[in-house]
Design a protein around this motif. Structure first.
Motif, short mmCIF file in Angstrom:
data_model
loop_
_atom_site.label_atom_id
_atom_site.label_comp_id
_atom_site.label_asym_id
_atom_site.label_seq_id
_atom_site.Cartn_x
_atom_site.Cartn_y
_atom_site.Cartn_z
N LYS A 1 48.31 43.87 39.08
CA LYS A 1 48.59 42.44 39.17
C LYS A 1 47.92 41.66 38.03
N LYS A 2 46.62 41.87 37.85
CA LYS A 2 45.87 41.20 36.78
C LYS A 2 45.06 42.27 36.03
N PRO A 3 45.72 43.03 35.16
CA PRO A 3 45.04 44.16 34.51
C PRO A 3 44.07 43.75 33.42
N LYS A 4 42.99 44.51 33.33
CA LYS A 4 42.01 44.39 32.27
C LYS A 4 41.63 45.80 31.81
N VAL A 5 41.29 45.95 30.54
CA VAL A 5 40.83 47.24 30.03
C VAL A 5 39.31 47.21 30.00
N LEU A 6 38.71 48.02 30.86
CA LEU A 6 37.25 48.07 30.94
C LEU A 6 36.68 49.07 29.94
N TRP A 7 37.48 50.10 29.65
CA TRP A 7 36.97 51.19 28.80
C TRP A 7 38.14 51.91 28.14
N LEU A 8 38.00 52.21 26.86
CA LEU A 8 38.99 52.99 26.13
C LEU A 8 38.28 53.87 25.12
N SER A 9 38.53 55.16 25.20
CA SER A 9 37.94 56.10 24.24
C SER A 9 39.03 57.00 23.71
N GLU A 10 38.70 57.77 22.68
CA GLU A 10 39.66 58.72 22.13
C GLU A 10 38.94 60.03 21.85
N ILE B 1 40.51 56.27 29.75
CA ILE B 1 40.75 54.84 29.97
C ILE B 1 40.26 54.45 31.37
N ILE B 2 39.63 53.29 31.47
CA ILE B 2 39.34 52.70 32.77
C ILE B 2 40.00 51.34 32.80
N LEU B 3 40.95 51.19 33.70
CA LEU B 3 41.62 49.91 33.91
C LEU B 3 41.07 49.24 35.16
N VAL B 4 41.04 47.93 35.14
CA VAL B 4 40.63 47.17 36.32
C VAL B 4 41.72 46.17 36.66
N ASP B 5 42.13 46.19 37.92
CA ASP B 5 43.04 45.16 38.41
C ASP B 5 42.19 44.17 39.19
N LEU B 6 42.12 42.95 38.72
CA LEU B 6 41.28 41.95 39.36
C LEU B 6 41.85 41.48 40.69
N ASP C 1 44.30 39.60 43.57
CA ASP C 1 44.81 38.25 43.78
C ASP C 1 44.21 37.69 45.06
N ASP C 2 43.27 36.76 44.91
CA ASP C 2 42.59 36.20 46.08
C ASP C 2 43.54 35.50 47.03
N SER C 3 44.59 34.90 46.48
CA SER C 3 45.50 34.13 47.32
C SER C 3 46.28 35.01 48.29
N THR C 4 46.47 36.27 47.92
CA THR C 4 47.21 37.19 48.79
C THR C 4 46.31 38.23 49.43
N GLY C 5 45.02 38.18 49.10
CA GLY C 5 44.10 39.16 49.67
C GLY C 5 44.13 40.50 48.97
N LEU C 6 44.78 40.57 47.79
CA LEU C 6 44.84 41.83 47.04
C LEU C 6 43.50 42.06 46.36
N GLU C 7 42.80 43.10 46.76
CA GLU C 7 41.44 43.34 46.28
C GLU C 7 41.44 44.03 44.91
N MET C 8 40.28 44.00 44.28
CA MET C 8 40.10 44.64 42.99
C MET C 8 40.33 46.16 43.09
N LEU C 9 40.88 46.74 42.04
CA LEU C 9 41.09 48.18 41.99
C LEU C 9 40.71 48.69 40.61
N VAL C 10 39.98 49.79 40.57
CA VAL C 10 39.58 50.42 39.32
C VAL C 10 40.38 51.72 39.17
N VAL C 11 41.08 51.85 38.03
CA VAL C 11 41.97 52.99 37.82
C VAL C 11 41.39 53.88 36.71
#
Length: 365
Positions: free
Chosen positions: A221-230, A259-264, A266-276
């Motif tokens: 929903k709201k992706p962020k890149v927390l970590w990227l390596s090669e 890669i570590i992705l973070v989905d922040l 959505d507070d309005s829908t109760g969708l909690e944070m997820l770390v991928v």
């Protein structure tokens, strides 16, 4: 009607992988030697759409190296007549054993070439009939012209592909063009916030680019890149500010994923944070059971809630050797995703994790 020119077997074998790139369904049936020889025999017999000439699988299996060299019209005409005669003699040193007719018919022709309209089928002939029923589609046959090469060949192949290849194959071609080649100086990745990062050229970098640019916006929903390596554990990007804000601790000295992705969420829908946690596989290194356990331990020690974790292995496509090699190792409770089919995801679901796994599959609906 004159017989068409017969391209060499080597030319056919060389062009098949260009016409059917990785990502094409049943590609192994389309680029192997049997496919090249099947197409050669169709040319040899003049079986091209509109000619009213057709072949049957036994003509492929009964062809010989000696006969294939006799490419003048008279020899070809005589051979076709003999092969379709009830009095034909068993050839010496045929290309294939008689029982190979089934792979030619069922795999190469029916499963491989016909669905892509590279081969047309004679109408009005019962499936049980021994009459010849297959011919090359006219436009497809033109791709093997010896007078077609260079940019003209590339343009003709691309035009044919757009009309006949699967969505997965076309997607892969687009990704490869957009993301550059292994020969380029670098692979540029655009992060969700608009930032640009560069990776060394290579297949792993191309898959990493697809994960961030294609997977993240589709499934988070709201992706962020927390970590990227090669390769070589080189850290390309690390969002320390985001990690600190989330109360997470990342230790670069530990065995972190690519890669570590973070989905922040959505507070309005109760969708909690997820770390991928994502592993990129161009050769080996999927998230197997042991790797999942290690990453889970690292995550919980760093302050992650296990209920907010997901594990993803990213491949180029389903037909690639790395996926075929790794599929039996993939951990239950993880996912597999392919850059050639970005709208789909394989969910290796465990019964007691069904709620969490469904959340990743449907987060961005």
């Amino acid at each position: 009607m004159t017989f068409p020119e017969v391209p060499s077997l080597a030319l056919i074998a060389e062009r098949l992988p260009q016409i059917f790139p990785e990502g094409t369904e049943h590609r192994n049936y389309l680029i192997r030697e049997m496919a090249a020889k099947t197409i050669y025999v169709m040319f040899y017999a003049g079986a091209i759409e509109g000619s009213d000439r057709w072949v049957r699988p036994s003509q492929v299996t009964d062809m010989t190296d000696e006969q294939a060299q006799l490419t003048d019209a008279e020899n070809r005409k005589a051979w076709v007549k003999m092969m379709l005669s009830n009095k034909k003699k068993k050839p010496e040193n045929p290309w294939y054993a008689a029982n190979s007719r089934e792979p030619v018919r069922d795999e190469t022709i029916r499963t491989g070439l016909i669905p892509l309209q590279a081969v047309v089928v004679r109408q009005g002939i019962p499936t049980t009939s021994s009459k010849p029923t297959y011919a090359l589609q006219k436009e497809f046959s033109a791709l093997f012209s010896i007078n077609l090469y260079g940019d003209d060949l590339d343009a003709a192949i691309e035009s044919w592909q757009k009309r006949h290849l699967s969505k997965a194959a076309i997607t892969r071609l687009k990704l490869m063009k957009d993301y550059g080649s292994e020969d380029s100086e670098s692979v540029q990745i655009k992060f969700p916030d608009g930032a640009i990062r560069k990776l060394e050229p290579g297949p792993s970098s191309l898959i990493s680019k697809a994960v961030i640019e294609e997977f993240a916006p589709r499934f988070l929903k709201k992706p962020k890149v927390l970590w990227l390596s090669e390769s070589g554990n080189k850290v390309v990007a690390q969002d320390e500010a985001l990690a600190k804000a989330l109360g997470l601790q990342i230790d670069p000295s530990r065995a972190l994923p690519d890669i570590i992705l973070v989905d922040l969420g959505d507070d309005s829908t109760g969708l909690e944070m997820l770390v991928v946690f994502t592993e990129v596989v161009a050769s080996d290194g999927p998230i197997n059971r042991q790797r999942k356990e290690i990453l889970t331990t690292l995550a919980t020690e760093a302050g992650f809630d296990p209920e907010h974790l997901a594990f993803l292995t990213a491949f180029l496509d389903r037909s690639s050797q790395p996926f075929k090699k790794s599929i039996s190792e993939l951990a239950w409770g993880s996912y597999a995703w392919f850059s050639t089919e970005p709208d789909y995801i394989i969910d290796l679901r465990e019964h007691d994790e069904s709620v969490k796994l469904t959340s990743l599959s449907n987060r961005n609906k």
